[in-house]
Design a protein around this motif. Structure first.
Motif, PDB file in Angstrom:
ATOM      1  N   SER A  91      36.054  -1.235  41.810  1.00 25.07           N
ATOM      2  CA  SER A  91      35.180  -1.959  42.746  1.00 25.07           C
ATOM      3  C   SER A  91      34.329  -2.989  42.007  1.00 25.07           C
ATOM      4  CB  SER A  91      34.300  -0.977  43.512  1.00 25.07           C
ATOM      5  OG  SER A  91      33.351  -0.359  42.651  1.00 25.07           O
ATOM      6  N   TRP A  92      33.838  -2.611  40.819  1.00 25.64           N
ATOM      7  CA  TRP A  92      33.021  -3.553  40.041  1.00 25.64           C
ATOM      8  C   TRP A  92      33.878  -4.690  39.465  1.00 25.64           C
ATOM      9  CZ3 TRP A  92      28.126  -3.907  40.742  1.00 25.64           C
ATOM     10  CH2 TRP A  92      27.359  -2.784  41.064  1.00 25.64           C
ATOM     11  N   THR A  93      35.040  -4.366  38.971  1.00 20.94           N
ATOM     12  CA  THR A  93      35.903  -5.432  38.441  1.00 20.94           C
ATOM     13  C   THR A  93      36.360  -6.369  39.556  1.00 20.94           C
ATOM     14  OG1 THR A  93      37.858  -3.995  38.638  1.00 20.94           O
ATOM     15  CG2 THR A  93      36.720  -4.037  36.517  1.00 20.94           C
ATOM     16  N   ALA A  94      36.536  -5.839  40.787  1.00 19.41           N
ATOM     17  CA  ALA A  94      36.902  -6.705  41.919  1.00 19.41           C
ATOM     18  C   ALA A  94      35.760  -7.662  42.259  1.00 19.41           C
ATOM     19  CB  ALA A  94      37.269  -5.852  43.133  1.00 19.41           C
ATOM     20  N   ILE A  95      34.527  -7.169  42.165  1.00 18.85           N
ATOM     21  CA  ILE A  95      33.379  -8.057  42.389  1.00 18.85           C
ATOM     22  C   ILE A  95      33.348  -9.157  41.325  1.00 18.85           C
ATOM     23  CG2 ILE A  95      30.858  -8.155  42.364  1.00 18.85           C
ATOM     24  CD1 ILE A  95      30.854  -5.350  43.597  1.00 18.85           C
ATOM     25  N   GLY A  96      33.578  -8.756  40.058  1.00 17.72           N
ATOM     26  CA  GLY A  96      33.645  -9.767  38.999  1.00 17.72           C
ATOM     27  C   GLY A  96      34.792 -10.748  39.214  1.00 17.72           C
ATOM     28  N   TRP A  97      35.927 -10.235  39.691  1.00 20.56           N
ATOM     29  CA  TRP A  97      37.080 -11.083  40.002  1.00 20.56           C
ATOM     30  C   TRP A  97      36.707 -12.121  41.068  1.00 20.56           C
ATOM     31  CZ3 TRP A  97      42.085  -8.727  42.578  1.00 20.56           C
ATOM     32  CH2 TRP A  97      43.075  -9.719  42.656  1.00 20.56           C
ATOM     33  N   ALA A  98      36.036 -11.677  42.123  1.00 20.74           N
ATOM     34  CA  ALA A  98      35.640 -12.591  43.194  1.00 20.74           C
ATOM     35  C   ALA A  98      34.635 -13.625  42.689  1.00 20.74           C
ATOM     36  CB  ALA A  98      35.052 -11.804  44.359  1.00 20.74           C
ATOM     37  N   ALA A  99      33.667 -13.184  41.877  1.00 20.35           N
ATOM     38  CA  ALA A  99      32.656 -14.120  41.361  1.00 20.35           C
ATOM     39  C   ALA A  99      33.293 -15.170  40.455  1.00 20.35           C
ATOM     40  CB  ALA A  99      31.584 -13.340  40.606  1.00 20.35           C
ATOM     41  N   ALA A 100      34.174 -14.725  39.545  1.00 15.89           N
ATOM     42  CA  ALA A 100      34.845 -15.682  38.669  1.00 15.89           C
ATOM     43  C   ALA A 100      35.740 -16.617  39.470  1.00 15.89           C
ATOM     44  CB  ALA A 100      35.664 -14.929  37.617  1.00 15.89           C
ATOM     45  N   GLY A 101      36.405 -16.078  40.508  1.00 16.76           N
ATOM     46  CA  GLY A 101      37.242 -16.935  41.353  1.00 16.76           C
ATOM     47  C   GLY A 101      36.441 -17.981  42.091  1.00 16.76           C
TER      48      GLY A 101
END
Length: 645
Positions: A91-101
């Motif tokens: 869940s945290w890596t997905a949030i980071g994925w969305a922010a970087a995207g």
């Protein structure tokens, strides 16, 4: 700082260092623009590849931790222990994925419109997302990552998380439309090879990353997870290698370009991937056998993998030897390739078309099915030869309709398009369904390692009997999708809209095939199904669909206007210039082709009906043997009582 966090920071620093070094060697470092030329500035030039690397790492980590939680570590009706922690990390890596995207999207707007980030506004962002394919791809990536993050916070049930893993993998796909592959020749092959490359990378690297985390946590379930990951890694490695070679060949154009900056980066990336694949497999087998040293090896591999991903990021921003402007005319841009020569018997039956969807389906359909059959034979189980032959015949029909001569001309002639449509929706699905792929998968997929585990086999069985599957396999729903899509597609503007884009053409091919498979799965399917449809109802469903198909064919033949006229006018092919006559021929082909599946399906229904009666007779015989013909004796006694009265 804990060991996983320290290693993650070290891997990130290595990736950033490789990005800087590769950009310097390739000559793609940001340069100041001449006076008077709009320039986003050096900050955007350096930040773009870094944001792309962070986005890719976010995707890899999210997919990897979900893969470990859902498939690799043992689990029951609810995830427990380390699996729960893996979902929380995802869940945290997905949030980071969305922010970087999101940062990547903004930087691309700055780069395309040649403005500093501070000079952007909402109108430019909206225009980029709406009017540019890369903008839509980046926006879908951010949306998909956010959905994954929310679901990972919402549930710990394996089945919803398995769907979430699929969403995460699908979120990676749109990025293929944002690179070199989206703007060059052999469009569909380039885009599909890049899609497969990206999916293979996130599965391979992500799984290894999550296993390293499991190893560093000292879990006793590590050997079980490695054993289940190994075949997945093998498939991912082969996919990455094959798709990477295809994409590199399309971008390089010839062997002479291997010494170009782009070619040298390709060589470096290929060498890293091959070394990882060969030495990783050999060393991991030894370490698993000796039960030590796995964490040290996997961390080393991950550092090399991050370096390879950094090289891929720089490759995406390095000019290719084959330019992105090889498609010159409007017709070539519509087709994604040069206009084919006038059709002939040899070209139609023996021709070749670089269709990424057809090639990917053909290779994976044959490879996966044959692998399953070989696995059954190795453990001494029988699999009917007729099913294998039926499956291969169906795959060959799909190949001819997509990557064969018919597939090539289906882009430029309505009559050829209709042949491809009929092959994909009415002929190939019959043989594919009779090949019983779901049954084969259920017999070969890994089962539960302990009671109550949600194994891949259990997840597939749950999907087959889910409410969604029960809805779509309702005879009425399957018939509406199968026949209704004909009228919705060709008697509206939808056909022209889809023909104008490469993704639209792929969507039509996939829809034709899936709609046909769904319909014939209900009518003559031999695989497990959430519904039991009697043979008489199946036969009636087939009889009802025939008039609708015939009426469609007659309507096409009788039309006094050209379907998708503007598309074919812009195409301006030098042969078969009478568009209405070609359309009339297409309607006639659709009408004539409808008789072929009728014969095949009727034969299959009667064979299944006969076998069903034979099985019922055997069941009754066995029951009679057990109870000494109790039902017959009861019936005879009833007749005797009537006689006495």
């Amino acid at each position: 700082m804990r060991a996983p966090a320290r290693l993650a920071a070290a891997g990130l620093l290595i990736g950033l260092a490789v990005v800087v070094a590769a950009m310097t060697l390739a000559g793609t470092t940001p340069q100041a623009a001449p006076p008077g030329i709009p320039d986003p500035g050096p900050l955007v030039g350096w930040a773009l590849p870094i944001a792309r690397l962070l986005t890719d790492l976010g995707a890899v980590a999210t997919v990897g931790f979900l893969l470990v939680a859902v498939l690799l570590l043992p689990s029951g009706a609810q995830l427990q222990g380390l699996s729960v922690q893996a979902v929380r990390v995802a869940s945290w890596t997905a949030i980071g994925w969305a922010a970087a995207g999101l940062v990547l999207l903004v930087l691309n707007v700055s780069d395309i419109f040649a403005r500093p980030v501070t000079g952007l506004n909402i109108d430019l962002l909206g225009s980029f997302i709406i009017d540019f394919a890369p903008g839509r791809a980046f926006a879908l990536q951010v949306l998909g990552a956010l959905i994954v993050a929310v679901v990972c916070r919402w549930t710990l049930a394996p089945r919803p998380l398995a769907v979430t893993l699929g969403i995460a993998l699908a979120t990676v796909v749109p990025v293929a439309f944002a690179g070199h592959a989206a703007n060059a020749g052999s469009h569909t092959l380039a885009v599909f090879s890049l899609m497969l490359h990206l999916v293979g990378i996130v599965v391979w690297v992500g799984g290894l990353l999550a296993l390293a985390w499991v190893a560093l946590r000292g879990s006793k379930r590590l050997p079980e997870a490695i054993a289940r990951y190994s075949p997945i890694a093998l498939w991912a490695f082969v996919t990455v290698g094959a798709s990477g070679l295809i994409n590199a060949a399309l971008r390089l154009g010839s062997w002479s370009q291997i010494t170009s900056p782009y070619g040298l980066l390709v060589v470096a990336k290929t060498a890293a991937l091959v070394a990882l694949g060969v030495f990783g497999v050999l060393q991991r087998r030894r370490i698993v056998r000796e039960d030590k040293g796995f964490a040290r090896l996997v961390v080393t591999e991950l550092f090399v993998m991050v370096s390879a991903m950094a090289l891929a990021v720089v490759l995406a921003r390095t000019p290719t030897p084959v330019g992105e402007d090889v498609l010159q005319t409007p017709a070539e841009r519509l087709l994604g390739a040069p206009m084919p020569e006038a059709p002939s018997v040899a070209r139609v039956f023996l021709g070749w078309s670089a269709n990424g969807f057809g090639l990917a389906f053909t290779v994976f359909a044959i490879a996966l099915y044959v692998t399953g059959v070989v696995m059954l034979h190795r453990r001494g189980d029988h699999w009917p030869v007729g099913r294998t032959v039926s499956w291969l015949v169906g795959v060959v029909v799909v190949a001819w309709a997509t990557i064969g001569g018919i597939g090539q001309y289906s882009h430029v002639m309505f009559s050829m398009h209709m042949i491809s449509h009929m092959m994909l929706s009415m002929i190939a699905p019959i043989f594919l369904v009779l090949g019983a792929p779901i049954t084969l998968a259920l017999r070969t997929l890994p089962g539960a390692r302990r009671p109550g585990e949600n194994s891949p086999r259990a997840l597939l069985m749950a999907a087959v009997h889910s409410r969604l599957a029960r809805f779509f396999t309702h005879p009425v729903v399957a018939a509406i999708i199968f026949m209704g899509s004909l009228y919705a597609l060709y008697f509206s503007n939808l056909f022209e809209v889809l023909m104008r884009t490469h993704s639209g053409h792929v969507f039509m091919e996939a829809h034709f095939l899936l709609a046909g498979v769904l319909f014939y799965y209900v009518v003559i399917g031999v695989d497990p199904s959430p519904r039991t449809v009697p043979p008489l109802v199946r036969f009636g469903l087939l009889m009802i669909s025939i008039p609708f198909h015939a009426f469609f064919s007659v309507a096409v033949m009788s039309a006094d206007y050209v379907i998708a006229e503007r598309f074919y006018t812009v195409l301006d092919r030098p042969y078969a210039t009478d568009l209405l006559a070609d359309q009339y021929l297409g309607g006639g082909i659709a009408w004539a082709t409808g008789e072929v599946p009728l014969v095949l399906v009727m034969a299959a229904i009667f064979v299944q009906w006969f076998r069903s009666d034979a099985r019922e007779a055997k069941r009754l015989d066995r029951k009679a043997d057990r109870d000494h013909d109790a039902e017959l004796e009861k019936y005879n006694a009833y007749l005797q009582s009537l006689d006495r009265k």
